[in-house]
Design an enzyme around this catalytic site. Structure first.
Site, short mmCIF file in Angstrom:
data_model
loop_
_atom_site.label_atom_id
_atom_site.label_comp_id
_atom_site.label_asym_id
_atom_site.label_seq_id
_atom_site.Cartn_x
_atom_site.Cartn_y
_atom_site.Cartn_z
N GLU A 1 7.88 2.48 14.63
CA GLU A 1 8.61 2.96 13.43
C GLU A 1 8.75 4.51 13.39
O GLU A 1 7.67 5.10 13.91
CB GLU A 1 7.85 2.36 12.28
CG GLU A 1 8.17 0.95 12.06
CD GLU A 1 7.52 0.14 10.70
OE1 GLU A 1 6.80 0.82 10.06
OE2 GLU A 1 8.09 -0.85 10.44
N ASN B 1 0.93 -1.30 -0.08
CA ASN B 1 -0.11 0.11 0.08
C ASN B 1 0.87 1.17 0.04
O ASN B 1 0.37 2.27 -0.61
CB ASN B 1 -1.06 0.06 0.97
CG ASN B 1 -0.38 -0.37 2.58
OD1 ASN B 1 0.61 -0.52 2.61
ND2 ASN B 1 -1.28 0.15 3.60
N CYS C 1 -3.35 1.09 6.57
CA CYS C 1 -3.84 0.57 8.15
C CYS C 1 -4.27 1.40 8.97
O CYS C 1 -5.14 0.81 9.81
CB CYS C 1 -2.44 -0.08 8.61
SG CYS C 1 -1.74 -1.07 7.66
N GLU D 1 3.96 -4.75 12.55
CA GLU D 1 2.88 -3.33 12.11
C GLU D 1 1.57 -4.24 11.48
O GLU D 1 1.88 -4.32 10.26
CB GLU D 1 3.59 -2.43 11.48
CG GLU D 1 2.87 -0.91 11.64
CD GLU D 1 1.97 -0.84 10.67
OE1 GLU D 1 0.77 -0.91 10.74
OE2 GLU D 1 2.53 0.14 9.53
#
Ligand code: SIN
Length: 493
Positions: A472, A159, A294, A260
């Site tokens: 992150e 994505n 997400c 993640e």
């Protein structure tokens, strides 16, 4: 293959292992297609376990000298990589849009977003400070030193084909780790181009290695890395079921993991919200990348007093969004990544409607002279959504905004938290006491208060519950690639 790039050699169709571009040992190939019309763009290697192990051999060999390279020199190379990414914004943006489908303006924006992580971690490389600990006895010096964890395997999603690889690889390199990477099968070209620029920046051979693989071969490549005790860390962005598999399978060699994973973000609009700001925030967070994010809101909770006004404004804005291919200058919503993705969206909407939801706008696939392909879905607003619907329990990952009506704060906080996931949550209110109360109560790694655009290189990105662990971006993002060595030096008197 006409990609209209100024530098055609950015389109790579080989793996990069130990400083060499090479085919898969088997010679097998994977077709990369344009999601707008399923036409072939090019082919890349369909790698296997032998290629995967060769990548680890190279990364393992390079680790000793890379970790010993002064942080300042590592930083120089990473910053040079950043400069090259920024210099090639247009070409990289075109590649992203072509293979992933997002409108060109978003593709260009993603390049700078990716570069911001590379620049940030280039700067953080010099800041992996440890501690000198006051010793409890005389004659000793006690130190907590930060060391790179070793070879890192980065498994990245489709994505954000540039940003996700950047925010995994840049901190790994900054920490002194070497990397083996497998990009998503749908979008390998952007990653290969980024690796080409890293090569040009002067990264030493073996420091960064990449192998591409199809959906069928991905488990073979990843299992080879999971089984290899030389790989000391897995960093993954993707679905929760795959993340759980990685966590289980990496337990045998006790690798460090950053996961993640999926989200199911609530977006709450209280009666006291600034409605225009809330609609703007929802448009930015929900419809970015066609809803294939997400952190994008999956459940929109609107309090009774403003429900109808909010839905009316939202319906007008969503109904005006233009659907079309990345290459079309007016497109705001591109094609979904593949047939599975658009089928899932259609299934969620059909299930909601069957259970009593009403379509305000959208609600069907699109195919016309501009959006001329099988993967388009109309930006959609539904009302009357309830917690038993599939779209309330699972990420839709598409341009669908289901609106749930609620009455009071305690009820909506309970609804928002009633999910195994906890990546992002958003809410709009002008009551400052409520702002801090609700931010505290939401079970989520990331919370937006009167704000729809949350991610930034300086901020920690990551989830709680089944949305994973690790962070992150930010200074915490570097820590995920370091471990602590305690050195106790005695006999100092
Ligand atoms: C994601 O969808 O995982 C990343 C989204 C972002 O960086 O904003």
């Amino acid at each position: 293959m006409n990609l209209n790039l100024t530098r055609d050699e950015l389109v790579r169709s080989q793996n990069f292992i130990g400083g060499r571009w090479c085919d898969a040992g088997s010679g097998a190939l994977l077709a990369v297609t344009d999601p707008a019309d399923e036409s072939l763009i090019t082919q890349v290697p369909d790698s296997d376990a032998i290629d995967a192990r060769a990548a680890v051999d190279a990364a393992h060999k390079a680790f000793a000298s890379w970790r010993a390279t002064p942080a300042k020199e590592r930083a120089r190379l990473i910053k040079r990589w950043n400069d090259l990414i920024v210099e090639h914004q247009e070409d990289l943006g075109r590649l992203i849009s072509r293979e992933q489908g997002k409108p060109l303006a978003e593709g260009r924006g993603e390049v700078l977003y990716a570069a911001s992580y590379v620049e940030w971690f280039g700067e953080e490389a010099a800041r992996a400070y440890g501690d000198i600990i006051p010793a409890p006895v005389t004659g000793r010096r006690m130190m907590a030193l930060k060391e790179p964890v070793g070879v890192v395997a980065a498994i990245t999603p489709w994505n954000f084909p540039a940003a996700m690889i950047a925010r995994k690889i840049a901190p790994a390199l900054a920490a002194g780790c070497t990397v083996v990477c497998k990009p998503a099968e749908d979008t390998p070209l952007t990653s290969l181009a980024l690796v080409r620029l890293a090569e040009e920046a002067g990264l030493p051979a073996g420091t960064l290695n990449i192998v591409t693989a199809s959906r069928a071969q991905t488990p073979v490549v990843v299992d080879a890395w999971l089984a290899d005790s030389r790989v000391r860390k897995i960093t993954f962005t993707g679905s929760t079921p795959v993340g759980k598999h990685l966590a289980r399978a990496s337990a045998d060699t006790l690798k460090k993991c950053s996961l993640e994973l999926g989200g199911n973000a609530p977006f709450i609009v209280f009666d006291d919200a600034d409605l225009d700001a809330a609609v703007d925030g929802l448009m930015a967070s929900k419809f970015r990348n066609g809803g294939q994010t997400c952190v994008c809101p999956n459940r929109i909770y609107v309090q009774s007093g403003v429900h109808d006004a909010f839905v009316e404004r939202l319906g007008q804005r969503v109904g005006a969004l233009k659907v079309g291919p990345a290459s079309h200058p007016d497109s705001q919503i591109g094609p979904m990544i593949n047939a599975r993705a658009v089928d899932k969206i259609a299934r969620h909407v059909a299930d909601a409607v069957a259970q009593g939801a009403r379509v305000v706008v959208g609600g069907q696939r699109v195919r016309n002279a501009v959006a001329n392909g099988p993967h388009y879905y109309a930006p959609t607003v539904l009302i009357g959504a309830t917690k038993d619907m599939e779209l309330s329990c699972e990420e839709t990952f598409g341009p669908v905004a289901p609106v749930f009506r609620f009455v009071d704060e305690a009820e909506v906080v309970a609804l928002a938290n009633d999910t195994p996931f906890g990546l992002a949550a958003y809410f709009y209110t002008q009551d400052i006491a409520r702002a801090s109360r609700v931010a505290d109560a939401l079970e989520s790694g990331i919370v937006g208060v009167n704000e729809g655009a949350l991610a930034a290189e300086a901020a920690p990105f990551g989830g709680v519950k089944e949305s994973g662990y690790g962070r992150e971006g930010s200074r915490y993002g570097l820590e995920d690639y370091l471990h602590i060595k305690y050195v106790c030096q005695g006999g100092l008197r």
